[in-house]
Design a protein around this motif. Sequence first.
Motif, PDB file in Angstrom:
ATOM      1  N   VAL A  46       0.865  -1.177   0.000  1.00 29.25           N
ATOM      2  CA  VAL A  46       0.000   0.000   0.000  1.00 29.25           C
ATOM      3  C   VAL A  46       0.900   1.225   0.000  1.00 29.25           C
ATOM      4  N   GLU A  47       0.804   2.044  -1.043  1.00 25.80           N
ATOM      5  CA  GLU A  47       1.631   3.241  -1.145  1.00 25.80           C
ATOM      6  C   GLU A  47       0.779   4.489  -0.946  1.00 25.80           C
ATOM      7  N   PHE A  48       1.238   5.340  -0.046  1.00 23.68           N
ATOM      8  CA  PHE A  48       0.592   6.612   0.248  1.00 23.68           C
ATOM      9  C   PHE A  48       1.421   7.720  -0.381  1.00 23.68           C
ATOM     10  N   PHE A  49       0.797   8.499  -1.272  1.00 24.67           N
ATOM     11  CA  PHE A  49       1.475   9.593  -1.959  1.00 24.67           C
ATOM     12  C   PHE A  49       1.278  10.893  -1.190  1.00 24.67           C
ATOM     13  N   GLU A  50       2.228  11.806  -1.351  1.00 25.31           N
ATOM     14  CA  GLU A  50       2.139  13.074  -0.649  1.00 25.31           C
ATOM     15  C   GLU A  50       0.914  13.890  -1.079  1.00 25.31           C
ATOM     16  N   ASP A  51       0.374  13.637  -2.281  1.00 22.88           N
ATOM     17  CA  ASP A  51      -0.819  14.382  -2.734  1.00 22.88           C
ATOM     18  C   ASP A  51      -2.119  13.791  -2.193  1.00 22.88           C
ATOM     19  N   GLY A  52      -2.040  12.723  -1.387  1.00 26.72           N
ATOM     20  CA  GLY A  52      -3.229  12.114  -0.803  1.00 26.72           C
ATOM     21  C   GLY A  52      -3.732  10.886  -1.527  1.00 26.72           C
ATOM     22  N   SER A  53      -3.185  10.581  -2.692  1.00 28.33           N
ATOM     23  CA  SER A  53      -3.630   9.388  -3.410  1.00 28.33           C
ATOM     24  C   SER A  53      -2.978   8.143  -2.803  1.00 28.33           C
ATOM     25  N   ILE A  54      -3.606   7.006  -3.058  1.00 29.54           N
ATOM     26  CA  ILE A  54      -3.159   5.730  -2.506  1.00 29.54           C
ATOM     27  C   ILE A  54      -3.200   4.692  -3.618  1.00 29.54           C
ATOM     28  N   GLU A  55      -2.167   3.852  -3.672  1.00 28.85           N
ATOM     29  CA  GLU A  55      -2.137   2.713  -4.586  1.00 28.85           C
ATOM     30  C   GLU A  55      -2.005   1.441  -3.764  1.00 28.85           C
ATOM     31  N   VAL A  56      -2.781   0.409  -4.150  1.00 22.96           N
ATOM     32  CA  VAL A  56      -2.756  -0.865  -3.438  1.00 22.96           C
ATOM     33  C   VAL A  56      -2.496  -1.980  -4.435  1.00 22.96           C
ATOM     34  N   GLU A  57      -1.546  -2.841  -4.102  1.00 19.64           N
ATOM     35  CA  GLU A  57      -1.296  -4.039  -4.889  1.00 19.64           C
ATOM     36  C   GLU A  57      -1.416  -5.223  -3.946  1.00 19.64           C
ATOM     37  N   LYS A  58      -2.232  -6.217  -4.345  1.00 16.14           N
ATOM     38  CA  LYS A  58      -2.488  -7.402  -3.533  1.00 16.14           C
ATOM     39  C   LYS A  58      -1.904  -8.630  -4.207  1.00 16.14           C
ATOM     40  N   PHE A  59      -1.209  -9.438  -3.422  1.00 19.69           N
ATOM     41  CA  PHE A  59      -0.664 -10.705  -3.906  1.00 19.69           C
ATOM     42  C   PHE A  59      -1.342 -11.804  -3.098  1.00 19.69           C
ATOM     43  N   ILE A  60      -2.006 -12.726  -3.808  1.00 20.86           N
ATOM     44  CA  ILE A  60      -2.793 -13.762  -3.143  1.00 20.86           C
ATOM     45  C   ILE A  60      -2.158 -15.123  -3.396  1.00 20.86           C
ATOM     46  N   SER A  61      -1.994 -15.875  -2.336  1.00 15.01           N
ATOM     47  CA  SER A  61      -1.397 -17.205  -2.410  1.00 15.01           C
ATOM     48  C   SER A  61      -2.440 -18.234  -2.831  1.00 15.01           C
ATOM     49  N   ASN A  62      -1.975 -19.258  -3.536  1.00 16.41           N
ATOM     50  CA  ASN A  62      -2.872 -20.367  -3.864  1.00 16.41           C
ATOM     51  C   ASN A  62      -2.890 -21.404  -2.736  1.00 16.41           C
ATOM     52  N   GLY A  63      -2.140 -21.142  -1.668  1.00 11.72           N
ATOM     53  CA  GLY A  63      -2.130 -22.020  -0.504  1.00 11.72           C
ATOM     54  C   GLY A  63      -1.104 -23.137  -0.543  1.00 11.72           C
ATOM     55  N   GLU A  64      -0.436 -23.300  -1.673  1.00 11.54           N
ATOM     56  CA  GLU A  64       0.552 -24.368  -1.787  1.00 11.54           C
ATOM     57  C   GLU A  64       1.868 -23.936  -1.149  1.00 11.54           C
ATOM     58  N   ILE A  65       2.405 -24.797  -0.297  1.00 14.10           N
ATOM     59  CA  ILE A  65       3.679 -24.539   0.348  1.00 14.10           C
ATOM     60  C   ILE A  65       4.747 -25.359  -0.369  1.00 14.10           C
ATOM     61  N   LEU A  66       5.791 -24.689  -0.813  1.00 17.41           N
ATOM     62  CA  LEU A  66       6.874 -25.354  -1.527  1.00 17.41           C
ATOM     63  C   LEU A  66       8.047 -25.561  -0.589  1.00 17.41           C
ATOM     64  N   GLY A  67       8.922 -26.486  -0.946  1.00 15.42           N
ATOM     65  CA  GLY A  67      10.071 -26.797  -0.107  1.00 15.42           C
ATOM     66  C   GLY A  67      11.357 -26.176  -0.606  1.00 15.42           C
ATOM     67  N   GLU A  68      12.406 -26.504   0.079  1.00 13.88           N
ATOM     68  CA  GLU A  68      13.740 -25.990  -0.190  1.00 13.88           C
ATOM     69  C   GLU A  68      14.189 -26.232  -1.634  1.00 13.88           C
TER      70      GLU A  68
END
Length: 98
Positions: A46-68
């Motif tokens: 979530v980025e807050f700009f000095e002019d009052g605008s906001i940008e949001v980027e969401k990253f969603i997991s598929n729930g799979e856990i990977l190993g080393e």
Amino acid sequence: MKSNGFSKLIKFLNQLEQKKISYTLAHNRDETVMLNIAVPGERWEVEFFEDGSIEVEKFISNGEILGEEVLNDLLAVYLNSDEPGIELHYNSKLANAT
């Protein structure tokens, strides 16, 4: 009335703290303050700009856990390029894992 980016940032920080959601602050662009937020199954930038605008980027997991075993594949995406971070190489193991 011009919206104040700082007051929006403070209000959002207070909301996160009330809900006990942890975050980190970052400053990657001259005109913004970024919050990196991790909640179960998601990560938000979530980025807050000095002019009052906001940008949001969401990253969603598929729930799979990977190993080393995928660590080398993750790094290989950048190590195979003459200019790291510029050219991405397709890796079928990673594509199938997401």
